[in-house]
Scaffold this motif. Structure first.
Motif, PDB file in Angstrom:
ATOM      1  N   LYS A  10      -7.210  -1.879  -5.774  1.00 25.25           N
ATOM      2  CA  LYS A  10      -6.595  -3.164  -5.444  1.00 25.25           C
ATOM      3  C   LYS A  10      -6.937  -4.094  -6.593  1.00 25.25           C
ATOM      4  CE  LYS A  10      -6.790  -4.963  -1.022  1.00 25.25           C
ATOM      5  NZ  LYS A  10      -7.378  -5.840   0.004  1.00 25.25           N
TER       6      LYS A  10
ATOM      7  N   ARG B 151       0.828  -1.180   0.000  1.00 26.79           N
ATOM      8  CA  ARG B 151       0.000   0.000   0.000  1.00 26.79           C
ATOM      9  C   ARG B 151       0.878   1.252   0.000  1.00 26.79           C
ATOM     10  NH1 ARG B 151      -4.956   1.814   3.590  1.00 26.79           N
ATOM     11  NH2 ARG B 151      -6.095   2.668   1.845  1.00 26.79           N
TER      12      ARG B 151
ATOM     13  N   SER C  45       0.138 -14.071   1.917  1.00 24.79           N
ATOM     14  CA  SER C  45      -0.242 -13.432   0.662  1.00 24.79           C
ATOM     15  C   SER C  45      -0.390 -11.945   0.900  1.00 24.79           C
ATOM     16  CB  SER C  45      -1.543 -14.027   0.135  1.00 24.79           C
ATOM     17  OG  SER C  45      -2.631 -13.554   0.865  1.00 24.79           O
ATOM     18  N   ARG C  46      -0.199 -11.187  -0.166  1.00 26.99           N
ATOM     19  CA  ARG C  46      -0.246  -9.729  -0.015  1.00 26.99           C
ATOM     20  C   ARG C  46      -1.095  -9.147  -1.134  1.00 26.99           C
ATOM     21  NH1 ARG C  46       5.477  -8.314  -2.886  1.00 26.99           N
ATOM     22  NH2 ARG C  46       5.517 -10.259  -4.025  1.00 26.99           N
ATOM     23  N   PRO C  47      -1.712  -7.994  -0.863  1.00 24.36           N
ATOM     24  CA  PRO C  47      -2.513  -7.356  -1.901  1.00 24.36           C
ATOM     25  C   PRO C  47      -1.629  -6.605  -2.898  1.00 24.36           C
ATOM     26  CG  PRO C  47      -2.604  -6.079   0.107  1.00 24.36           C
ATOM     27  CD  PRO C  47      -1.770  -7.291   0.405  1.00 24.36           C
TER      28      PRO C  47
ATOM     29  N   GLU D  44     -15.241  -7.629  -2.544  1.00 23.71           N
ATOM     30  CA  GLU D  44     -14.137  -6.684  -2.632  1.00 23.71           C
ATOM     31  C   GLU D  44     -13.972  -6.178  -4.066  1.00 23.71           C
ATOM     32  OE1 GLU D  44     -10.608  -8.409  -1.030  1.00 23.71           O
ATOM     33  OE2 GLU D  44      -9.772  -6.472  -0.465  1.00 23.71           O
TER      34      GLU D  44
ATOM     35  N   PHE E 150      -1.629  -3.416  -5.783  1.00 27.66           N
ATOM     36  CA  PHE E 150      -2.380  -2.199  -6.058  1.00 27.66           C
ATOM     37  C   PHE E 150      -1.959  -1.535  -7.361  1.00 27.66           C
ATOM     38  CE2 PHE E 150      -2.201  -2.601  -1.451  1.00 27.66           C
ATOM     39  CZ  PHE E 150      -3.528  -2.390  -1.087  1.00 27.66           C
TER      40      PHE E 150
ATOM     41  N   TYR F 262      -4.481 -10.554  -5.264  1.00 31.32           N
ATOM     42  CA  TYR F 262      -3.484 -10.962  -4.289  1.00 31.32           C
ATOM     43  C   TYR F 262      -2.382 -11.771  -4.939  1.00 31.32           C
ATOM     44  CZ  TYR F 262      -6.843  -9.500  -0.811  1.00 31.32           C
ATOM     45  OH  TYR F 262      -7.701  -8.759  -0.061  1.00 31.32           O
TER      46      TYR F 262
ATOM     47  N   MET G   9      -9.593 -11.188  -5.910  1.00 34.58           N
ATOM     48  CA  MET G   9     -10.196 -10.765  -4.641  1.00 34.58           C
ATOM     49  C   MET G   9     -11.541 -11.449  -4.521  1.00 34.58           C
ATOM     50  SD  MET G   9      -9.638  -6.675  -4.795  1.00 34.58           S
ATOM     51  CE  MET G   9      -9.838  -6.451  -6.538  1.00 34.58           C
TER      52      MET G   9
END
Lengths: 429, 347
Positions: free
Chosen positions: B111, B90, B282-284, B331, B286, B114, B327
């Motif tokens: 977003k 982020r 896990s990570r988002p 979301e 963007f 992931y 997502m």
């Protein structure tokens, strides 16, 4: 006196065998060094060629396509707007399903659709736009297979592994094998690799964009660095007074030749992009940066070439009444030119293989459209290799090796040209 | 001679003028995107699709890294600055401040999905089942010397069995990304911090010493920084079955015939487990969008609509074929409407 003379010969004889052995040993060390170098070179070439040669071929699948008028042009108007925006994906799906009518279930049908490249849709669209009379007809069309199947066909997928460990399931391999048995699969020379720009689908990716980017970049570099380099070396060698200032300049030029190339990239970012406001990712900026990088090489080679022209030539020209400029332009430069050209070509070859300075000025980028001018966004060949090697799809590894082969071919050609020029025009004194 | 010098002067003047016009007449007819190398493979697919199906040119996507991308993005408003930036984390408060200092005020956050981070080894060896605590104890430079972690010692563990008696007596050898990489940031945050928080005394420490204890990696050869190139790690793992590697899920996905992912907290790194959140690492990802450019650069709205469409980022969209973890539906709907309504970023 006599005794000492005798003892000298004796001494010579006593050590002769040892000295000969030392010489043989030295020669063998040299041979071993050359051999080790050659072995590594051959290993590298064999490795690159073995991984890369298959990229020049692409697996194609023959699809029976029905250019259904209901799908493409329901109104029958036939204007390019409607033809261009039709759902060609549906045509591809129908035609693949017609080959495997027994497959049912959403998941399996979806897998079926991925048998052929995602580029098929655009290929059909292009065909219809070029020839609107196709609408309503049926045709057998050869389309590229998806990269996973391409790898399977090229033998890069181990069929003996358990199903879960492969990218393709037994069912998918079964489909492909059936197509192959029906004569619907063929390996062809991949023209796409030489005519297309970059793509995220390995089977659609080509090096044309990167090669054009490299070409424009090198053109700018050559146009700027050759005249500048020659002029600088002539001035420094023939006209400049020998004093502290020229000594300082000389030291700086020699230093610049050894500066890591990324520093030139930083300089290019600060000066050309931030200060002059030139566009990012443009071959123009790339060429300017590489000019800065190759200039020292050309100047040093140029000065060496000028130095090797014997003073007698200069004195003879001046002696018959030529001015200094005439002496240089008519006599010294033509004799020094082969050496200068060699230096230039070697400098350009180095510039061709450079990626680090291009990173800073935004040429490490995904550019699909083939650049048409020096201000269009572009990448360069070595950057393309780097980007492909960084992609997860295995088919890109093969393509990167093929691109390395193309780059090596260019480098070998440029160096060969340098040797030919030297052989043909160089005068030894 | 006179004429020649006039000619030379004219050529030079022309060249300078050419450069100047190239600089001033720089209106851009394509979208310019910079940023993370992790999001690059996804954004480029959308860009290519967009370029081939619309009348707009294909956007240019640079791979500069998340931090580098945000720096370029925040440098100002105008065609010479990028329109969007990819980020595998982020945006930070400091970056938003830098942006607004340079006049970039309206930023839209999208977003896109992931990305899982896998700890994997060669198929030739046995698969492991690990916990963040195991990984922390195996990889941190200093580890707790007693049960609650109030005392630290230099990491003494040589094998996985030393870390956790349930694991095999295999030498600890892990190849991972360097600190400049976003994958490393995410790994440290999602695994090392969590593993370290299982020790009550460390958990109670103030932020700075806690971070130092949790996030400093071993330097005695058990953890090897193997460079940014994930393909290289894959090749090294194939050659050395004793070693483990830390890299993005898409590389595991493409190499399932050679590599296997270690289960973490009992969940294997698979498409489904990452999507439903049972696989913890896990990570988002963007994409940040510059509002001021929307009406200047042609095609930006259409590009965003393509990105935020079900056929791109949906459960069966083409991005999932490239390894993006979608997502959840709710979301997706939220970010899709945020992008449509150009909702300003709120940290």
């Amino acid at each position: 006196m006599a005794a000492s003379e005798k003892s000298t010969i004796e001494r010579v004889r006593a050590t002769l065998a040892r000295r000969n052995r030392a010489e043989r040993r030295f020669k063998n060390f040299g041979r071993a060094a050359v051999l080790v170098g050659l072995v590594f070179l051959v290993l590298m070439f064999v490795n690159i060629i073995l991984t890369g040669y298959s990229a020049f071929w692409q697996t194609f699948v023959k699809l029976p396509v029905h250019f259904d008028a209901q799908v493409i042009d329901p109104g029958g108007a036939g204007d390019p707007e409607t033809l261009g925006s039709a759902d060609y994906g549906a045509l591809v799906k129908t035609s693949v399903r017609s080959l495997f009518p027994e497959v049912s279930g959403r998941r399996h049908r979806r897998d079926l659709g991925q048998l052929v490249s995602r580029g098929t849709v655009f290929q059909l669209r292009r065909m219809v736009l070029e020839d609107p009379s196709l609408v309503g007809s049926r045709a057998e069309v050869w389309v590229p297979a998806d990269d996973d199947y391409d790898m399977l066909h090229k033998g890069n997928v181990d069929r003996t592994l358990p199903e879960a460990d492969r990218r393709l399931s037994d069912r998918q391999i079964g489909w492909f094998d059936r197509l192959a048995d029906d004569g619907r699969v063929e390996s062809r020379f991949s023209a796409t690799f030489f005519t297309a720009g970059d793509s995220r689908e390995p089977e659609l990716a080509g090096i044309r964009g990167a090669a054009m980017g490299s070409f424009f970049t090198l053109a700018v570099t050559l146009l700027l660095s050759f005249p500048l380099g020659v002029a600088t070396s002539v001035y420094l060698e023939e006209f400049a007074p020998r004093n502290r200032v020229t000594a300082l300049i000389e030291v700086n030029i020699n230093n610049l030749a050894a500066v890591p190339s990324i520093v030139f990239g930083l300089l290019g970012l600060a000066v050309f992009i931030n200060l002059f406001g030139l566009p990012r990712s443009a071959p123009l900026v790339g060429g300017l940066v590489l000019t800065l990088m190759t200039l020292p090489t050309i100047i040093i080679a140029g000065r060496a070439a000028l130095k090797s022209v014997p003073p007698s030539i200069r004195e003879a020209a001046l002696g018959v009444g030529a001015s200094k400029l005439q002496m240089i332009v008519h006599h010294v430069l033509p004799l020094a030119m082969p050496g200068m050209l060699t230096g230039t070509i070697i400098g350009m070859a180095r510039a061709l293989g450079e990626t680090a300075p291009l990173l800073m000025i935004g040429m490490v980028a995904f550019v699909v459209d083939v650049p048409q001018s020096v201000t269009d966004a572009a990448t360069a060949l070595p950057v393309q290799i780097f980007l492909w090697l960084d992609s997860p799809e295995r088919a890109f590894v093969e393509r990167a090796s093929a691109a390395i082969m193309v780059l090596l071919a260019f480098l070998v050609a440029m160096n060969a040209l340098a040797i030919v020029l030297r052989r043909r025009f160089e005068r030894r004194w | 001679m006179q004429r020649k010098s006039v000619l030379t002067a004219a050529v030079v003047a022309l060249a300078v003028a050419g450069l100047a016009t190239a600089a001033s007449a720089q209106s851009r007819d394509y979208i310019q995107i910079v940023g993370s190398s992790t999001v690059y493979p996804f954004t480029t697919v959308v860009a290519e699709q967009f370029g081939k199906t619309t009348k707009f040119k294909t956007p240019k996507v640079e791979s500069t890294g998340s931090g580098g991308g945000l720096k370029l993005f925040c440098a100002g408003v105008g065609v010479e600055h990028p329109d969007m930036t990819n980020s595998s984390r982020r945006i930070k408060k400091s970056e938003v401040e830098l942006c607004s200092k340079n006049g970039v005020r309206g930023i839209v956050e999208m977003k896109v999905g992931y990305d899982g981070i896998a700890v994997a080894n060669s198929k030739k060896a046995k698969a492991l089942s690990l916990t963040p605590r195991d990984l922390y104890l195996a990889l941190a430079k200093d580890v707790p010397a007693n049960a609650d972690g109030s005392k630290l010692q230099a990491n003494p563990y040589k094998t996985w069995k030393d870390v956790n008696p349930k694991l095999p007596a295999l030498k600890i050898e892990v190849l991972g990304p360097p600190p400049t990489s976003g994958t490393r940031d995410a790994f440290v945050e999602l695994v090392m911090d969590k593993g370290c928080a299982t020790f009550s005394a460390i958990k109670k420490m103030s932020k700075k010493p806690r971070r130092a204890a949790c996030r400093t990696m071993r330097e005695d050869g058990a953890f090897v920084e193997a460079g940014e190139n994930d393909n290289l790690i894959v090749q090294k793992l194939d050659a050395n079955p004793d070693a483990f590697g830390i890299f993005g899920f898409s590389f595991l996905d493409q190499n399932t015939d050679k590599l296997q992912g270690a289960a973490i907290n009992g969940a294997k790194p698979e498409f489904e487990t990452i999507a439903d959140g049972s696989y913890p690492v896990s990570r988002p990802l963007f994409v940040y969008i510059k509002k001021a450019h929307l009406d200047v650069i042609a095609g930006m709205r259409e590009f965003l609509a393509e990105y935020a469409s079900e056929k791109a980022w949906g459960d069966e969209g083409y991005l999932t074929d490239k390894g993006l973890i979608p997502m959840p539906k709710k979301e997706r709907a939220m970010f899709s409407s945020d992008v449509k309504n150009l909702k300003n970023l709120a940290l």
